[in-house]
Design an enzyme around this catalytic site. Structure first.
Site, PDB file in Angstrom:
ATOM      1  N   SER A 119       0.820  -1.202   0.000  1.00 53.00           N
ATOM      2  CA  SER A 119       0.000   0.000   0.000  1.00 53.00           C
ATOM      3  C   SER A 119       0.857   1.254   0.000  1.00 53.00           C
ATOM      4  O   SER A 119       0.322   2.353  -0.051  1.00 53.00           O
ATOM      5  CB  SER A 119      -0.943  -0.021   1.195  1.00 53.00           C
ATOM      6  OG  SER A 119      -0.296  -0.528   2.324  1.00 53.00           O
ATOM      7  N   HIS A 140      -2.818  -3.114  -5.961  1.00 53.91           N
ATOM      8  CA  HIS A 140      -3.228  -2.687  -4.620  1.00 53.91           C
ATOM      9  C   HIS A 140      -4.752  -2.766  -4.482  1.00 53.91           C
ATOM     10  O   HIS A 140      -5.481  -2.012  -5.128  1.00 53.91           O
ATOM     11  CB  HIS A 140      -2.716  -1.251  -4.365  1.00 53.91           C
ATOM     12  CG  HIS A 140      -3.029  -0.744  -3.014  1.00 53.91           C
ATOM     13  ND1 HIS A 140      -3.291   0.572  -2.740  1.00 53.91           N
ATOM     14  CD2 HIS A 140      -3.129  -1.396  -1.822  1.00 53.91           C
ATOM     15  CE1 HIS A 140      -3.551   0.716  -1.457  1.00 53.91           C
ATOM     16  NE2 HIS A 140      -3.462  -0.467  -0.879  1.00 53.91           N
ATOM     17  N   GLU A 152      -5.595  -0.401  -7.554  1.00 56.03           N
ATOM     18  CA  GLU A 152      -4.566   0.507  -8.076  1.00 56.03           C
ATOM     19  C   GLU A 152      -3.509  -0.373  -8.724  1.00 56.03           C
ATOM     20  O   GLU A 152      -3.026  -1.329  -8.087  1.00 56.03           O
ATOM     21  CB  GLU A 152      -3.901   1.260  -6.920  1.00 56.03           C
ATOM     22  CG  GLU A 152      -4.543   2.560  -6.550  1.00 56.03           C
ATOM     23  CD  GLU A 152      -3.707   3.313  -5.507  1.00 56.03           C
ATOM     24  OE1 GLU A 152      -3.301   4.434  -5.777  1.00 56.03           O
ATOM     25  OE2 GLU A 152      -3.478   2.773  -4.409  1.00 56.03           O
ATOM     26  N   ASN A 190      -3.323   6.000  -0.760  1.00 54.98           N
ATOM     27  CA  ASN A 190      -2.861   6.235   0.608  1.00 54.98           C
ATOM     28  C   ASN A 190      -2.162   7.569   0.785  1.00 54.98           C
ATOM     29  O   ASN A 190      -2.098   8.105   1.889  1.00 54.98           O
ATOM     30  CB  ASN A 190      -1.986   5.075   1.064  1.00 54.98           C
ATOM     31  CG  ASN A 190      -2.870   3.890   1.391  1.00 54.98           C
ATOM     32  OD1 ASN A 190      -4.034   4.069   1.750  1.00 54.98           O
ATOM     33  ND2 ASN A 190      -2.357   2.686   1.233  1.00 54.98           N
TER      34      ASN A 190
HETATM   35  N1  CAA Z   1     -16.697  -9.569   2.666  1.00 54.81           N
HETATM   36  C1  CAA Z   1     -17.696  -9.699   1.783  1.00 54.81           C
HETATM   37  N2  CAA Z   1     -18.788  -8.885   1.758  1.00 54.81           N
HETATM   38  C2  CAA Z   1     -18.851  -7.926   2.702  1.00 54.81           C
HETATM   39  C3  CAA Z   1     -17.840  -7.736   3.663  1.00 54.81           C
HETATM   40  C4  CAA Z   1     -16.740  -8.622   3.620  1.00 54.81           C
HETATM   41  N3  CAA Z   1     -15.724  -8.530   4.493  1.00 54.81           N
HETATM   42  N4  CAA Z   1     -18.190  -6.692   4.454  1.00 54.81           N
HETATM   43  C5  CAA Z   1     -19.361  -6.223   3.987  1.00 54.81           C
HETATM   44  N5  CAA Z   1     -19.758  -6.971   2.933  1.00 54.81           N
HETATM   45  C6  CAA Z   1     -20.948  -6.759   2.080  1.00 54.81           C
HETATM   46  C7  CAA Z   1     -22.229  -7.018   2.806  1.00 54.81           C
HETATM   47  O1  CAA Z   1     -22.640  -8.357   2.691  1.00 54.81           O
HETATM   48  C8  CAA Z   1     -23.188  -6.079   2.088  1.00 54.81           C
HETATM   49  O2  CAA Z   1     -23.598  -6.689   0.866  1.00 54.81           O
HETATM   50  P1  CAA Z   1     -25.009  -6.314   0.145  1.00 54.81           P
HETATM   51  O3  CAA Z   1     -24.910  -4.861  -0.230  1.00 54.81           O
HETATM   52  O4  CAA Z   1     -25.093  -7.193  -1.033  1.00 54.81           O
HETATM   53  O5  CAA Z   1     -26.060  -6.550   1.153  1.00 54.81           O
HETATM   54  C9  CAA Z   1     -22.311  -4.876   1.722  1.00 54.81           C
HETATM   55  O6  CAA Z   1     -20.978  -5.356   1.753  1.00 54.81           O
HETATM   56  C10 CAA Z   1     -22.475  -3.753   2.705  1.00 54.81           C
HETATM   57  O7  CAA Z   1     -22.176  -4.254   4.000  1.00 54.81           O
HETATM   58  P2  CAA Z   1     -23.023  -3.940   5.309  1.00 54.81           P
HETATM   59  O8  CAA Z   1     -24.446  -3.682   4.944  1.00 54.81           O
HETATM   60  O9  CAA Z   1     -22.732  -5.007   6.317  1.00 54.81           O
HETATM   61  O10 CAA Z   1     -22.336  -2.659   5.922  1.00 54.81           O
HETATM   62  P3  CAA Z   1     -22.147  -1.225   5.349  1.00 54.81           P
HETATM   63  O11 CAA Z   1     -23.230  -0.782   4.435  1.00 54.81           O
HETATM   64  O12 CAA Z   1     -21.863  -0.439   6.573  1.00 54.81           O
HETATM   65  O13 CAA Z   1     -20.824  -1.322   4.470  1.00 54.81           O
HETATM   66  C11 CAA Z   1     -18.501  -1.286   4.156  1.00 54.81           C
HETATM   67  C12 CAA Z   1     -19.637  -1.852   4.972  1.00 54.81           C
HETATM   68  C13 CAA Z   1     -18.619  -1.739   2.702  1.00 54.81           C
HETATM   69  C14 CAA Z   1     -17.219  -1.826   4.752  1.00 54.81           C
HETATM   70  C15 CAA Z   1     -18.582   0.298   4.220  1.00 54.81           C
HETATM   71  O14 CAA Z   1     -18.622   0.713   5.553  1.00 54.81           O
HETATM   72  C16 CAA Z   1     -17.411   0.985   3.539  1.00 54.81           C
HETATM   73  O15 CAA Z   1     -17.381   1.140   2.322  1.00 54.81           O
HETATM   74  N6  CAA Z   1     -16.422   1.439   4.371  1.00 54.81           N
HETATM   75  C17 CAA Z   1     -15.209   2.084   3.864  1.00 54.81           C
HETATM   76  C18 CAA Z   1     -14.241   1.025   3.449  1.00 54.81           C
HETATM   77  C19 CAA Z   1     -12.972   1.628   2.910  1.00 54.81           C
HETATM   78  O16 CAA Z   1     -12.747   2.817   2.830  1.00 54.81           O
HETATM   79  N7  CAA Z   1     -12.066   0.715   2.501  1.00 54.81           N
HETATM   80  C20 CAA Z   1     -10.761   1.087   2.017  1.00 54.81           C
HETATM   81  C21 CAA Z   1      -9.796   1.071   3.153  1.00 54.81           C
HETATM   82  S1  CAA Z   1      -8.190   1.547   2.624  1.00 54.81           S
HETATM   83  C22 CAA Z   1      -7.496   0.111   2.098  1.00 54.81           C
HETATM   84  O17 CAA Z   1      -8.015  -0.952   2.191  1.00 54.81           O
HETATM   85  C23 CAA Z   1      -6.178   0.220   1.446  1.00 54.81           C
HETATM   86  C24 CAA Z   1      -5.007   0.501   2.264  1.00 54.81           C
HETATM   87  O18 CAA Z   1      -3.909   0.331   1.735  1.00 54.81           O
HETATM   88  C25 CAA Z   1      -5.052   1.042   3.615  1.00 54.81           C
END
Ligand code: CAA
Length: 293
Positions: A119, A140, A152, A190
């Protein structure tokens, strides 16, 4: 034609990457030094698939076929030999990643593509550990990998254009959108995200508002799906600290200097959601915002 995929590192990114490739009918081997970590990964993938079955997005038979498409092993030497693509997704430790790339260079066939899910670490630095920098690339992914539609793609200074095209096509095949980024530490995501998370931690430490207040401002005011403190917990505070350290060392900008509060929490083993405690406490069914650290 890429068929056999090896994913190294069975943490939250590695298990998500394995899940997505298996879902698209690739033959996947997930490897880790820890058998316990592999077991946890297997359970996580099964749980996430079951969630899909419950929501009628896939059938039980499809979920079983996806699960059966993933092999789990602590000894990937045979898998390395047959791999068309290896994706390294271990912790953000440059020395460890270089050691792995050196080993892959020896074990993998000549035309195998060696990708890193790093990342923040520049791809050319990892490529330099191999004798085939033209086949080394950054892929990424974002957490949770089965949900987030972005990859990415980072072209190192020696990465062959043909390899970039192969990975761009592959990214489409697994249902994601690829964005090509230059090989500068932190790439796009990031470089922009981490200063915001770091600033949220500083804002908390200065008592400008509390955990709930800061996260609510960014959710309701900016439309973010998670507040920055919850997102930092979700990514892992140790991961955030490692990324900031790489960015601060390589880019030298003050906003990448890790906040003292972040360092204190990581030193105490409060790593966020995965350790049960970070800015929130995750012991109960609903997370609870903490008031002191
Ligand atoms: N695996 C598979 N499916 C998942 C999951 C997982 N771990 N977590 C959630 N889901 C699915 C759920 O089943 C749900 O599916 P449907 O829409 O089909 O029903 C959907 O995702 C939404 O989940 P929830 O309803 O449980 O919860 P939510 O609406 O609060 O969404 C979230 C959860 C998608 C995580 C949302 O909060 C989100 O987008 N958060 C931000 C995540 C983010 O920014 N990620 C990037 C981080 S940075 C990174 O990863 C890179 C780095 O280098 C640091």
């Amino acid at each position: 034609m890429l068929k056999n995929i090896v994913v190294i590192g069975a943490g939250s990114m590695g298990n998500g990457i394995a899940h997505v490739f298996a879902q698209h009918q690739f033959s996947v081997t997930l490897t880790d030094v820890s058998a316990t970590q592999l077991e946890t990964a297997k359970n996580t993938i099964a749980r996430n698939l079951a969630r899909g079955v419950k929501k009628e997005r896939l059938t039980e038979a499809e979920a079983a076929a996806i699960l059966a498409g993933i092999q789990y092993t602590t000894d990937a030497s045979t898998a390395y030999k047959n791999a068309d693509l290896v994706i390294e997704a271990v912790s953000e430790d440059e020395a460890l990643k270089k050691m792995i790339f050196k080993q892959l260079d020896v074990s993998c066939k000549e035309n195998c593509i060696l990708a890193s899910n790093t990342s923040s670490i520049a791809i050319h630095q990892l490529a330099a550990a191999t004798t085939r920098p033209e086949r080394v690339i950054g892929m990424h992914f974002f957490n949770p990998v089965p949900v987030m539609p972005l990859v990415e793609i980072i072209q190192g200074d020696a990465t062959a254009t043909e390899v970039v095209h192969t990975i761009q096509n592959l990214t489409q095949v697994i249902g994601k959108t690829g964005v090509l980024a230059r090989d500068v530490s932190g790439f796009v995501a990031n470089r922009i995200l981490l200063p915001m998370l770091n600033e949220a931690i500083g804002t908390l430490d200065q008592g400008v508002s509390d955990v709930t207040g800061i996260d609510t401002v960014m959710k309701l005011g900016m439309g973010h799906p998670m507040g920055p403190l919850e997102l930092a917990d979700f990514i892992g505070l140790d991961v955030c600290l490692s990324i900031l350290e790489v960015l601060y060392t390589s880019l030298g900008e003050a906003h990448y200097k890790p906040q003292p509060l972040l360092k204190r929490l990581v030193a105490k083993g409060h790593l966020g959601k995965k350790s049960g405690r970070g800015f929130y406490d995750y012991a109960g069914e609903d997370k609870v915002a903490l008031q002191s650290f």
